[in-house]
Design a protein around this motif. Sequence first.
Motif, PDB file in Angstrom:
ATOM      1  N   MET A 170       0.847  -1.187   0.000  1.00 22.15           N
ATOM      2  CA  MET A 170       0.000   0.000   0.000  1.00 22.15           C
ATOM      3  C   MET A 170       0.882   1.237   0.000  1.00 22.15           C
ATOM      4  O   MET A 170       1.076   1.892   1.032  1.00 22.15           O
ATOM      5  CB  MET A 170      -0.941  -0.032   1.209  1.00 22.15           C
ATOM      6  CG  MET A 170      -1.902  -1.217   1.152  1.00 22.15           C
ATOM      7  SD  MET A 170      -2.845  -1.475   2.666  1.00 22.15           S
ATOM      8  CE  MET A 170      -3.807  -2.929   2.179  1.00 22.15           C
ATOM      9  N   PRO A 171       1.474   1.547  -1.168  1.00 21.81           N
ATOM     10  CA  PRO A 171       2.468   2.623  -1.236  1.00 21.81           C
ATOM     11  C   PRO A 171       1.910   3.999  -0.914  1.00 21.81           C
ATOM     12  O   PRO A 171       2.669   4.888  -0.534  1.00 21.81           O
ATOM     13  CB  PRO A 171       2.963   2.547  -2.683  1.00 21.81           C
ATOM     14  CG  PRO A 171       1.901   1.829  -3.446  1.00 21.81           C
ATOM     15  CD  PRO A 171       1.296   0.864  -2.471  1.00 21.81           C
ATOM     16  N   ASP A 172       0.608   4.211  -1.066  1.00 19.31           N
ATOM     17  CA  ASP A 172      -0.009   5.506  -0.744  1.00 19.31           C
ATOM     18  C   ASP A 172      -1.233   5.245   0.118  1.00 19.31           C
ATOM     19  O   ASP A 172      -2.374   5.335  -0.346  1.00 19.31           O
ATOM     20  CB  ASP A 172      -0.383   6.255  -2.031  1.00 19.31           C
ATOM     21  CG  ASP A 172      -0.949   7.646  -1.754  1.00 19.31           C
ATOM     22  OD1 ASP A 172      -0.897   8.092  -0.584  1.00 19.31           O
ATOM     23  OD2 ASP A 172      -1.443   8.277  -2.698  1.00 19.31           O
ATOM     24  N   TYR A 173      -0.991   4.919   1.389  1.00 16.94           N
ATOM     25  CA  TYR A 173      -2.112   4.562   2.262  1.00 16.94           C
ATOM     26  C   TYR A 173      -3.060   5.744   2.485  1.00 16.94           C
ATOM     27  O   TYR A 173      -4.259   5.555   2.651  1.00 16.94           O
ATOM     28  CB  TYR A 173      -1.614   4.041   3.615  1.00 16.94           C
ATOM     29  CG  TYR A 173      -2.740   3.468   4.442  1.00 16.94           C
ATOM     30  CD1 TYR A 173      -3.138   2.147   4.288  1.00 16.94           C
ATOM     31  CD2 TYR A 173      -3.467   4.277   5.327  1.00 16.94           C
ATOM     32  CE1 TYR A 173      -4.204   1.633   5.003  1.00 16.94           C
ATOM     33  CE2 TYR A 173      -4.533   3.769   6.048  1.00 16.94           C
ATOM     34  CZ  TYR A 173      -4.896   2.445   5.881  1.00 16.94           C
ATOM     35  OH  TYR A 173      -5.958   1.935   6.576  1.00 16.94           O
ATOM     36  N   ASN A 174      -2.531   6.950   2.487  1.00 20.04           N
ATOM     37  CA  ASN A 174      -3.387   8.102   2.749  1.00 20.04           C
ATOM     38  C   ASN A 174      -4.512   8.222   1.730  1.00 20.04           C
ATOM     39  O   ASN A 174      -5.616   8.661   2.061  1.00 20.04           O
ATOM     40  CB  ASN A 174      -2.567   9.388   2.776  1.00 20.04           C
ATOM     41  CG  ASN A 174      -3.308  10.527   3.432  1.00 20.04           C
ATOM     42  OD1 ASN A 174      -3.682  10.445   4.596  1.00 20.04           O
ATOM     43  ND2 ASN A 174      -3.542  11.595   2.685  1.00 20.04           N
ATOM     44  N   THR A 175      -4.252   7.821   0.472  1.00 17.24           N
ATOM     45  CA  THR A 175      -5.307   7.828  -0.544  1.00 17.24           C
ATOM     46  C   THR A 175      -6.418   6.857  -0.164  1.00 17.24           C
ATOM     47  O   THR A 175      -7.611   7.162  -0.326  1.00 17.24           O
ATOM     48  CB  THR A 175      -4.728   7.456  -1.921  1.00 17.24           C
ATOM     49  OG1 THR A 175      -3.850   8.501  -2.349  1.00 17.24           O
ATOM     50  CG2 THR A 175      -5.826   7.284  -2.961  1.00 17.24           C
ATOM     51  N   ALA A 229      -4.512   9.530  13.251  1.00 18.86           N
ATOM     52  CA  ALA A 229      -3.283   9.302  12.501  1.00 18.86           C
ATOM     53  C   ALA A 229      -3.398   8.001  11.725  1.00 18.86           C
ATOM     54  O   ALA A 229      -4.060   7.056  12.159  1.00 18.86           O
ATOM     55  CB  ALA A 229      -2.092   9.239  13.458  1.00 18.86           C
ATOM     56  N   ASN A 230      -2.759   7.965  10.550  1.00 22.61           N
ATOM     57  CA  ASN A 230      -2.765   6.745   9.752  1.00 22.61           C
ATOM     58  C   ASN A 230      -2.124   5.596  10.517  1.00 22.61           C
ATOM     59  O   ASN A 230      -1.214   5.809  11.334  1.00 22.61           O
ATOM     60  CB  ASN A 230      -2.015   6.957   8.434  1.00 22.61           C
ATOM     61  CG  ASN A 230      -2.817   7.735   7.421  1.00 22.61           C
ATOM     62  OD1 ASN A 230      -4.035   7.844   7.527  1.00 22.61           O
ATOM     63  ND2 ASN A 230      -2.136   8.292   6.434  1.00 22.61           N
ATOM     64  N   PRO A 231      -2.571   4.373  10.263  1.00 23.44           N
ATOM     65  CA  PRO A 231      -2.011   3.229  10.997  1.00 23.44           C
ATOM     66  C   PRO A 231      -0.548   2.996  10.646  1.00 23.44           C
ATOM     67  O   PRO A 231      -0.092   3.287   9.536  1.00 23.44           O
ATOM     68  CB  PRO A 231      -2.883   2.062  10.531  1.00 23.44           C
ATOM     69  CG  PRO A 231      -3.424   2.481   9.200  1.00 23.44           C
ATOM     70  CD  PRO A 231      -3.609   3.957   9.302  1.00 23.44           C
TER      71      PRO A 231
END
Length: 511
Positions: A186-191, A439-441
């Motif tokens: 998941m190279p761009d988890y924020n998306t 916050a992202n995991p």
Amino acid sequence: MTPNPRTGAGRRSIATALCGALAAGGLAAAGVTALAPEEASASSHREAPLISGTPQFDNTDVYAFVSPDKPDTTTIIANWIPFEEPAGGPNFFTFAEDAQYDLRIDSNGDAKEDLLFRYTFKTHVKNDKTFLYNTGPVESLDDPDLNITQTYDLELIKLRNLKAVSKTKVADDVPVAPSNVGKASMPDYNTLREQAIHKLAGGAQTFAGQADDPFFLDLRVFDLLYGGNLSEVGNDTLKGYNVNSIALQVPNSFLTESHEQPVVGIWSTTQRKNARGYFTQVSRLGNPLVNEVVNPLKDKDKFNASAPRDDAQFLKNVTNPELPKLIEAIYKIPAPAEPRNDLVDVFLKGVKDLNQPPHVTPSEQLRLNTSIKPAAKPKRLGVLDGDTAGFPNGRRLTDDVIDASLQVVEGELLGAKNDLGDAVNENDKKFGKSFPYLANPTEGSRGPLAKGVDGGNDVRSQLGDALQPAGAQGGTDDMRLIAASAGAGAGGIVLIGAALMWWRRMRNRAY
């Protein structure tokens, strides 16, 4: 204190908008069912014997605060599944399908819920012939390489005297943000996080998915209160762990009784389907730490199966708490005199002239005065430090509830000034500035890299192609797999050889 001007009509208009948005899904239920939990046993971070064995149902924390970027709304966050190890695959972390995850709102202080937001989840598997959570890099929530996904329905239930007067499905098949497997997966988890935010009617929005555990503290308190000599403080023992979160943002006017009464009580519950097909409450949480350090072992499972309206049975646990006696025994700090009516006022009624509703029924809820504007610079000790927008007026993600609670338990409100705390003053990750604020995991690929490699992700996995049904790919798969691993070195040749042998066996099994 001046409450924001709001009217009962404003609340009704929001309800109408929510109900009208998906009227086809609305289910009239006037006077049909009582929503009292059945007797059962079995929430926060492993704080009761029974629930500690079923983490999917274990509600770890509840937060409620006036949204800092949208002060006409309130954000409620509830978390489940404590201590999620980010690399804990291949079976990563999902919400239970046989559960009802509820956010409950008491709008008038009578210890009975008036609104209930119910989340129920479904799991979807694209290919059950593989053990993989994802079969390649995941770039969106509908990416075919995301093998295991979840969706949820959100139902709004309005009650009067514990009877449902209406039920409305306000969201249907909303995607859940997945577990953060790692940077390669998941190279761009924020998306993915942003795609899981779902807009609702009337200015509301919802989110469900994995997040960094926002609770910061040193859990070594259980080792004889920080080692017996305060040598075991200053380490955030939840750092690096994740949780599964539900977040809901709704207009203040929808939650409150009226502009004259802006205080709401909030708590969360989990109901699990039993062998007879009925749902039984197994988890309950409002204020932090109550079932961990206020209730004794004999009451913990009972508390999780109970409702705020029945909290009189636990009153002695608050008026005659065990923790100050333990602190006195170990650290020789005198315990305040009992009965502790100051704790009743703060945690069961709300602070007078701040977040105590009129004619309040004492009960364990997280109470929030929605008319208090968010602080421009929040103080971690909240009300104790003059910041009335913070704990125990609701609970913000940045509130240091361990330090605040310890100081109150040791008599701060009775004139016994103290600076007790665990020396962990903030979360290890910064929180977001917009919904859902979490916050992202932490990703499963955290930790040092192997010697001689960098953090690049130049070689893209071809597992997704290899796992396609026979006939959906040409005879060049072997070559594509070999090409994909070019430059990987001798170790890569061994790995790709093993992968090819495995793929051929899988193909010969005739998917």
